[in-house]
Design an enzyme around this catalytic site. Structure first.
Site, PDB file in Angstrom:
ATOM      1  N   ARG A  15       0.760  -1.204  -0.037  1.00 63.53           N
ATOM      2  CA  ARG A  15       0.160   0.036  -0.195  1.00 63.53           C
ATOM      3  C   ARG A  15       0.811   1.201  -0.189  1.00 63.53           C
ATOM      4  O   ARG A  15       0.261   2.426  -0.389  1.00 63.53           O
ATOM      5  CB  ARG A  15      -0.982  -0.141   1.483  1.00 63.53           C
ATOM      6  CG  ARG A  15      -2.390  -0.836   1.089  1.00 63.53           C
ATOM      7  CD  ARG A  15      -3.211  -0.057  -0.021  1.00 63.53           C
ATOM      8  NE  ARG A  15      -4.112   0.789   0.713  1.00 63.53           N
ATOM      9  CZ  ARG A  15      -4.091   1.947   0.469  1.00 63.53           C
ATOM     10  NH1 ARG A  15      -3.318   2.613  -0.105  1.00 63.53           N
ATOM     11  NH2 ARG A  15      -4.911   2.833   1.425  1.00 63.53           N
ATOM     12  N   ASP A  51     -12.903  -5.272  -3.992  1.00 57.27           N
ATOM     13  CA  ASP A  51     -13.964  -4.643  -3.020  1.00 57.27           C
ATOM     14  C   ASP A  51     -15.300  -4.517  -3.665  1.00 57.27           C
ATOM     15  O   ASP A  51     -15.639  -4.509  -4.733  1.00 57.27           O
ATOM     16  CB  ASP A  51     -13.295  -3.238  -2.998  1.00 57.27           C
ATOM     17  CG  ASP A  51     -13.989  -2.474  -1.855  1.00 57.27           C
ATOM     18  OD1 ASP A  51     -13.485  -2.361  -0.712  1.00 57.27           O
ATOM     19  OD2 ASP A  51     -15.202  -1.785  -1.799  1.00 57.27           O
ATOM     20  N   TYR A 128     -24.543   2.871  -0.365  1.00 57.90           N
ATOM     21  CA  TYR A 128     -23.185   3.684  -0.813  1.00 57.90           C
ATOM     22  C   TYR A 128     -23.663   4.594  -1.878  1.00 57.90           C
ATOM     23  O   TYR A 128     -23.269   5.963  -1.956  1.00 57.90           O
ATOM     24  CB  TYR A 128     -22.043   2.890  -1.116  1.00 57.90           C
ATOM     25  CG  TYR A 128     -21.541   2.106   0.173  1.00 57.90           C
ATOM     26  CD1 TYR A 128     -20.664   2.937   0.906  1.00 57.90           C
ATOM     27  CD2 TYR A 128     -21.362   0.871   0.560  1.00 57.90           C
ATOM     28  CE1 TYR A 128     -19.928   2.585   2.126  1.00 57.90           C
ATOM     29  CE2 TYR A 128     -20.860   0.419   1.695  1.00 57.90           C
ATOM     30  CZ  TYR A 128     -20.045   1.176   2.161  1.00 57.90           C
ATOM     31  OH  TYR A 128     -19.401   0.688   3.473  1.00 57.90           O
TER      32      TYR A 128
HETATM   33  O1  CP3 Z   1      -9.796 -10.191   2.693  1.00 58.94           O
HETATM   34  C1  CP3 Z   1      -9.314  -9.447   1.653  1.00 58.94           C
HETATM   35  O2  CP3 Z   1      -8.378 -10.079   1.041  1.00 58.94           O
HETATM   36  C2  CP3 Z   1      -9.875  -8.190   1.478  1.00 58.94           C
HETATM   37  C3  CP3 Z   1     -10.902  -8.072   0.245  1.00 58.94           C
HETATM   38  C4  CP3 Z   1     -12.021  -7.195   0.607  1.00 58.94           C
HETATM   39  C5  CP3 Z   1     -11.788  -5.776   0.799  1.00 58.94           C
HETATM   40  N1  CP3 Z   1     -13.124  -5.292   0.798  1.00 58.94           N
HETATM   41  C6  CP3 Z   1     -10.589  -4.832   0.355  1.00 58.94           C
HETATM   42  C7  CP3 Z   1     -10.545  -3.645   1.210  1.00 58.94           C
HETATM   43  C8  CP3 Z   1     -13.344  -7.540   0.813  1.00 58.94           C
HETATM   44  C9  CP3 Z   1     -13.918  -8.906   1.093  1.00 58.94           C
HETATM   45  C10 CP3 Z   1     -14.020  -6.228   1.093  1.00 58.94           C
HETATM   46  C11 CP3 Z   1     -15.645  -6.155   0.823  1.00 58.94           C
HETATM   47  C12 CP3 Z   1     -16.153  -4.906   1.422  1.00 58.94           C
HETATM   48  N2  CP3 Z   1     -15.628  -3.499   1.113  1.00 58.94           N
HETATM   49  C13 CP3 Z   1     -17.076  -4.757   2.211  1.00 58.94           C
HETATM   50  C14 CP3 Z   1     -17.910  -5.869   2.661  1.00 58.94           C
HETATM   51  C15 CP3 Z   1     -17.498  -6.591   4.108  1.00 58.94           C
HETATM   52  C16 CP3 Z   1     -17.516  -5.691   5.260  1.00 58.94           C
HETATM   53  O3  CP3 Z   1     -16.650  -5.617   5.713  1.00 58.94           O
HETATM   54  O4  CP3 Z   1     -18.611  -5.327   5.413  1.00 58.94           O
HETATM   55  C17 CP3 Z   1     -17.519  -3.370   2.164  1.00 58.94           C
HETATM   56  C18 CP3 Z   1     -18.766  -2.642   2.962  1.00 58.94           C
HETATM   57  C19 CP3 Z   1     -16.500  -2.693   1.509  1.00 58.94           C
HETATM   58  C20 CP3 Z   1     -16.565  -1.218   1.331  1.00 58.94           C
HETATM   59  C21 CP3 Z   1     -15.123  -0.779   1.765  1.00 58.94           C
HETATM   60  N3  CP3 Z   1     -13.975  -0.818   1.211  1.00 58.94           N
HETATM   61  C22 CP3 Z   1     -15.054   0.263   3.093  1.00 58.94           C
HETATM   62  C23 CP3 Z   1     -16.262   0.610   3.973  1.00 58.94           C
HETATM   63  C24 CP3 Z   1     -13.764   0.504   3.284  1.00 58.94           C
HETATM   64  C25 CP3 Z   1     -12.998   1.680   4.146  1.00 58.94           C
HETATM   65  C26 CP3 Z   1     -12.678   1.067   5.455  1.00 58.94           C
HETATM   66  C27 CP3 Z   1     -11.740   1.598   5.851  1.00 58.94           C
HETATM   67  O5  CP3 Z   1     -11.161   0.941   7.004  1.00 58.94           O
HETATM   68  O6  CP3 Z   1     -11.282   2.445   5.785  1.00 58.94           O
HETATM   69  C28 CP3 Z   1     -12.990  -0.438   2.238  1.00 58.94           C
HETATM   70  C29 CP3 Z   1     -11.581  -0.334   2.099  1.00 58.94           C
HETATM   71  C30 CP3 Z   1     -11.166  -1.602   1.782  1.00 58.94           C
HETATM   72  N4  CP3 Z   1     -11.423  -2.655   1.137  1.00 58.94           N
HETATM   73  C31 CP3 Z   1      -9.823  -2.087   2.576  1.00 58.94           C
HETATM   74  C32 CP3 Z   1      -9.546  -3.349   2.269  1.00 58.94           C
HETATM   75  C33 CP3 Z   1      -8.459  -4.153   2.640  1.00 58.94           C
HETATM   76  C34 CP3 Z   1      -9.121  -1.125   3.795  1.00 58.94           C
HETATM   77  C35 CP3 Z   1      -7.752  -0.938   3.345  1.00 58.94           C
HETATM   78  C36 CP3 Z   1      -7.084  -0.161   2.677  1.00 58.94           C
HETATM   79  O7  CP3 Z   1      -7.548   1.191   2.701  1.00 58.94           O
HETATM   80  O8  CP3 Z   1      -5.975  -0.460   1.847  1.00 58.94           O
END
Ligand code: CP3
Length: 329
Positions: A15, A51, A128
């Site tokens: 990242r 995502d 969203y």
């Molecule tokens: O396990 C893995 O390998 C990760 C794959 C994965 C991501 N998002 C990557 C990600 C998965 C399965 C998701 C699903 C996802 N994304 C959901 C459903 C699951 C849940 O947690 O309810 C939702 C609601 C999202 C939307 C989303 N993506 C949000 C709300 C955020 C921000 C959260 C934050 O902590 O800021 C993300 C970002 C995101 N998607 C990250 C990851 C690993 C955070 C890390 C980063 O910014 O690099």
């Protein structure tokens, strides 16, 4: 669940050089990150690194991840005209990079660890799209749902068709199970779920289940919705950590699997309490076939990676999983 992520130093290293969306869009990087938790923690299944929001961009609703704010949809969808402008995409064209990552992960895992693909459920995606980002009360989305049900249903139908096609395409590309993430659906009353969401989820799941690939149906805060979610479909129903697993499974019925349900914040607790709670989940599952041990939600960045490795070991050591040798007898 999110098993790769900022709590892992391997992930933070990548990242530093690439944004989250860049990782998702470059299959070699998405493959590498997908494999990180499999290598580090020896989990029994890989979850594709992607995502749930990825389909929104090719549909015509671009978004970005803003530091401290989470996802931001640049032009929220709030009117009949906004909904009409959304495109129902062909996953090979709009999301080909995800399918390419699936093929790449399957090659790397070489049949040793199964791969789970996933998509967002229409309510969670719609929330969203309409709110324009995260929300605490879903006021804009709910108002549209109550006062303009035709616009709501048109939006949900479009999202459902995209999600249906996308999950089928992931299965064709090699996903060995798929998960539908309805992360925020627990915000709805049972009445509203049945009226405004369940028919759409049923349309997706009844079709995807025809493939014979297991479908995991996930939500949080869903104690009041479990039976309704089961009726909407899913081979396996996700159980929120606030509901005891045995009580949930009894309500769902033993003809379905269940997934869950450790409170993800327990990963911050000391080892004895963590172990006690892991065992409690396994005891409540009672050794029945069809329980997938999992966290109730994603891993937060503060979690020490060692705690995750230890939980995987605890589950394996508990010893009720038949080994291939004994199950072949
Ligand atoms: O396990 C893995 O390998 C990760 C794959 C994965 C991501 N998002 C990557 C990600 C998965 C399965 C998701 C699903 C996802 N994304 C959901 C459903 C699951 C849940 O947690 O309810 C939702 C609601 C999202 C939307 C989303 N993506 C949000 C709300 C955020 C921000 C959260 C934050 O902590 O800021 C993300 C970002 C995101 N998607 C990250 C990851 C690993 C955070 C890390 C980063 O910014 O690099």
């Amino acid at each position: 669940m999110r098993q790769a992520g900022r709590y892992m130093s391997e992930y933070r290293e990548i990242r530093k050089k690439y944004s989250l969306l860049e990782i998702c869009k470059q299959p070699e990087l998405a493959v590498e990150v997908t494999l990180q938790p499999v290598i580090a923690h020896k989990v029994d299944a890989a979850i594709l690194f992607a995502d749930i929001l990825l389909p929104l961009e090719p549909m015509g609703a671009p978004f970005s991840f803003e530091a401290g704010e989470g996802p931001v949809v640049h032009k929220p969808v709030r009117s009949a005209a906004d909904v009409a402008a959304l495109r129902i995409i062909d996953p090979e064209e709009g999301l080909g990079y995800v399918l390419e990552a699936i093929r790449g992960v399957r090659r790397e895992l070489d049949g040793k660890t199964p791969l789970i693909g996933f998509a967002g459920a229409p309510f969670t995606l719609a929330s969203y799209l309409i709110e324009g980002g995260k929300s605490s009360n879903y006021a804009i989305a709910k108002r549209l749902m109550y006062d303009e049900p035709e616009v709501w249903n048109e939006l949900m139908s479009k999202l459902s068709e995209v999600v249906r096609r996308y999950l089928r395409a992931q299965i064709e590309a090699g996903a060995q199970a798929v998960q539908l993430f309805d992360s925020w659906v627990g915000q709805l009353s049972l009445t509203d779920y049945i009226e405004f969401v369940q028919p759409h989820v049923r349309t997706i799941l009844s079709d995807v289940e025809k493939t014979g690939v297991p479908v995991l149906h996930f939500g949080t805060g869903t104690d009041h919705l479990l039976e309704a979610q089961r009726d909407a479909g899913g081979t396996v129903i996700g159980v929120d950590w606030r509901t005891p697993l045995d009580k949930a499974w009894k309500r769902i019925g033993y003809d379905r699997g269940v997934q869950g349900n450790l409170d993800p914040i327990l990963l911050l607790a000391s080892e004895p309490i963590l172990r006690k709670r892991v065992h409690e989940v396994l005891e409540r599952a009672g050794g029945r076939p069809g329980h997938i041990f999992n966290l109730g939600h994603g891993i937060i960045p503060q979690v020490p990676p060692d705690a995750v490795t230890r939980v995987v070991e605890m589950v394996h050591e508990y010893g009720i999983r038949p080994t291939p040798a004994t199950s072949a007898e």
